[in-house]
Design a protein around this motif. Structure first.
Motif, PDB file in Angstrom:
ATOM      1  N   ILE A 159      -3.732  -4.739   3.356  1.00  0.00           N
ATOM      2  CA  ILE A 159      -2.574  -4.809   4.266  1.00  0.00           C
ATOM      3  C   ILE A 159      -1.404  -5.509   3.583  1.00  0.00           C
ATOM      4  O   ILE A 159      -0.237  -5.133   3.770  1.00  0.00           O
ATOM      5  CB  ILE A 159      -2.956  -5.532   5.576  1.00  0.00           C
ATOM      6  CG1 ILE A 159      -3.916  -4.664   6.405  1.00  0.00           C
ATOM      7  CG2 ILE A 159      -1.710  -5.847   6.408  1.00  0.00           C
ATOM      8  CD1 ILE A 159      -4.498  -5.377   7.620  1.00  0.00           C
ATOM      9  N   LEU A 175      -9.761  -4.064   3.802  1.00  0.00           N
ATOM     10  CA  LEU A 175      -8.557  -3.845   4.594  1.00  0.00           C
ATOM     11  C   LEU A 175      -7.663  -5.085   4.630  1.00  0.00           C
ATOM     12  O   LEU A 175      -6.428  -4.973   4.491  1.00  0.00           O
ATOM     13  CB  LEU A 175      -8.941  -3.447   6.020  1.00  0.00           C
ATOM     14  CG  LEU A 175      -7.783  -3.210   7.001  1.00  0.00           C
ATOM     15  CD1 LEU A 175      -6.919  -2.039   6.542  1.00  0.00           C
ATOM     16  CD2 LEU A 175      -8.321  -2.954   8.409  1.00  0.00           C
ATOM     17  N   PHE A 192      -6.280   1.751   7.460  1.00  0.00           N
ATOM     18  CA  PHE A 192      -5.112   1.363   6.669  1.00  0.00           C
ATOM     19  C   PHE A 192      -4.108   2.513   6.549  1.00  0.00           C
ATOM     20  O   PHE A 192      -2.891   2.300   6.652  1.00  0.00           O
ATOM     21  CB  PHE A 192      -5.550   0.914   5.274  1.00  0.00           C
ATOM     22  CG  PHE A 192      -4.398   0.588   4.367  1.00  0.00           C
ATOM     23  CD1 PHE A 192      -3.679  -0.586   4.526  1.00  0.00           C
ATOM     24  CD2 PHE A 192      -4.020   1.469   3.355  1.00  0.00           C
ATOM     25  CE1 PHE A 192      -2.601  -0.888   3.690  1.00  0.00           C
ATOM     26  CE2 PHE A 192      -2.950   1.177   2.528  1.00  0.00           C
ATOM     27  CZ  PHE A 192      -2.247  -0.007   2.694  1.00  0.00           C
TER      28      PHE A 192
END
Length: 449
Positions: free
Chosen positions: A137, A133, A57
């Motif tokens: 995002i 993740l 990330f």
């Protein structure tokens, strides 16, 4: 010859700008700290999963945030000249560019998710990493918009409001972590996913708060009178791209070096990865707080360059270097003294604690070099010098840091210690190159060459 008396006014002026940014950056660190501490107490596997997710990330996040920083030198220099209309136009054009950029970055990060099983990590770690993740995002959009406004604010020398908003959003983040990770106040326990949801909500609140602020209060509101229907200009977009793209790639180069170092540490098991994450979190803490001094350097140097006071620009840049080295040097001493106690914040696993304690010695060693390279590149950005520093960054991190980290860890068998040896040498090389270039360029300004 260094004279403390001569630099004292520059220390004070830098500190006035830097202090709110340092608090705001400390707030950004608090998000990572809160996630790591609370997830760490779920178990070593969950902690390693979040660590692995963050290595991926942060590649997209740091590129995106670095890209938005392309606005600051343009806003700062035009503010120094008194050209406020141009400041407003640069801000609007940069916001449009930032929107296009963040959509592209999110698409690339989502495309990366299926390949996470092929990166040499335990399957259980990957499952937790994908959960964290995928949610995180989504927080890129409000995160980038917040930083876009913040860079405009810093460009015109206002740093306090970002500090207030960051403190507020991080209090919300910590409370939501407690509620959503562990299932408090009637909510179900979301575990790792709860930490990601908390971050997403806090970043949305931060952006909305700052957006309301800039359209309702002075001095921000006064800039909107310069915005007309033809404010979108090809010339300004090209100028912004000339700084934003190299700064974004430079940030990408540095963060991928650290992220790939994290992946290399993961080759030696989840204990090594968890220990690496603790040491890296501590190093990132002092680095991000010191970024406040770097931001002050970009603001102060760009303002002085805009006003054509090049000697003051040189002293402002050097004062920032002195301050960041002193701050991070003290942080390094603390890491060594409390290397066995600090890991207890994150975990009770004795193996992870021992690994982290060893790596904290290396984290302390690179603090000074990290501080010097941070202030050096921040001062270069104030001069709109971004292309050559990108090349210097590529050499330092891709040709020095990663190859030596692989050599020492895998070939020489030093494991995570070898990875951190490569990090130290890469930062040392970067510091020497950036500082030498800043000194060379600012002297050209002073001599009129």
């Amino acid at each position: 010859m260094f004279l403390f008396k001569e630099y004292l006014p520059f220390y004070k002026r830098n500190l006035v700008l830097a202090a709110p940014v340092m608090v705001a950056q400390a707030g950004q660190v608090t998000v990572q700290f809160a996630d790591n501490i609370m997830v760490g107490h779920l178990g070593t596997t969950q902690f390693a999963g979040v660590a692995f997710a963050n290595t991926i990330f942060l590649i997209g996040f740091v590129f995106a945030i670095s890209f938005t920083q392309g606005l600051t030198p343009h806003a700062g220099q035009n503010y120094g000249k008194g050209d406020y209309a141009n400041v407003a136009k640069f801000f609007f054009n940069s916001f449009v560019l930032d929107f296009i950029m963040v959509i592209a970055v999110m698409a690339l990060l989502f495309a990366t998710v299926p390949f996470m099983y092929n990166m040499g990590q335990d399957e259980e770690i990957v499952e937790y990493a994908i959960t964290y993740l995928s949610i995180n995002i989504l927080s890129l959009i409000p995160g980038v918009f917040f930083f876009a406004i913040r860079n405009f604010s810093e460009g015109i020398g206002i740093t306090k409001y970002a500090m207030y908003i960051t403190i507020f959003s991080n209090i919300v983040n910590i409370l939501l972590n407690w509620v959503l990770i562990y299932g408090k106040c009637g909510f179900p326990s979301y575990g790792v996913a709860g930490a990601a949801y908390a971050t997403l909500i806090s970043r949305i609140l931060a952006f909305i708060s700052f957006a309301i602020l800039i359209i309702t209060i002075e001095p921000y509101k006064s800039y909107f009178k310069y915005l007309t229907k033809d404010v979108l200009e090809t010339k300004q977009i090209k100028e912004l791209l000339s700084t934003s793209v190299p700064i974004g790639i430079q940030g990408l180069v540095e963060v991928t070096a650290f992220s790939l170092s994290g992946i290399m540490s993961g080759w030696f098991g989840k204990v090594a990865l968890a220990g690496h994450q603790i040491a890296n979190t501590m190093g990132t803490t002092s680095f991000m707080i010191a970024q406040g001094i770097g931001a002050a350097a970009t603001i102060r140097v760009s303002h002085q360059v805009g006003a054509k006071d090049y000697i003051a620009a040189k002293m402002a840049g050097k004062a920032a270097i002195h301050m960041s080295v002193a701050f991070m040097g003290m942080a390094g001493i603390i890491y060594v003294i409390f290397r066995h106690q600090l890991p207890l914040i994150f975990t009770s696993d004795p193996q992870v604690i021992d690994m982290a304690a060893t790596l904290l010695i290396f984290a302390s060693a690179f603090q000074v070099f990290d501080a010097a390279q941070l202030s050096g590149i921040a001062s270069l950005r104030a001069l709109n010098d971004v292309k050559i520093p990108l090349l210097l960054s590529f050499i330092s991190f891709y040709c020095i840091c990663l190859p030596l980290g692989y050599l020492c860890s895998k070939i020489l068998g030093l494991g995570p210690v070898g990875v951190w040896t490569g990090l130290i040498l890469g930062l040392m090389f970067a510091a020497v190159l950036y500082l030498s270039r800043f000194n060379k360029l600012i002297n050209r300004y002073i001599t009129g060459k």
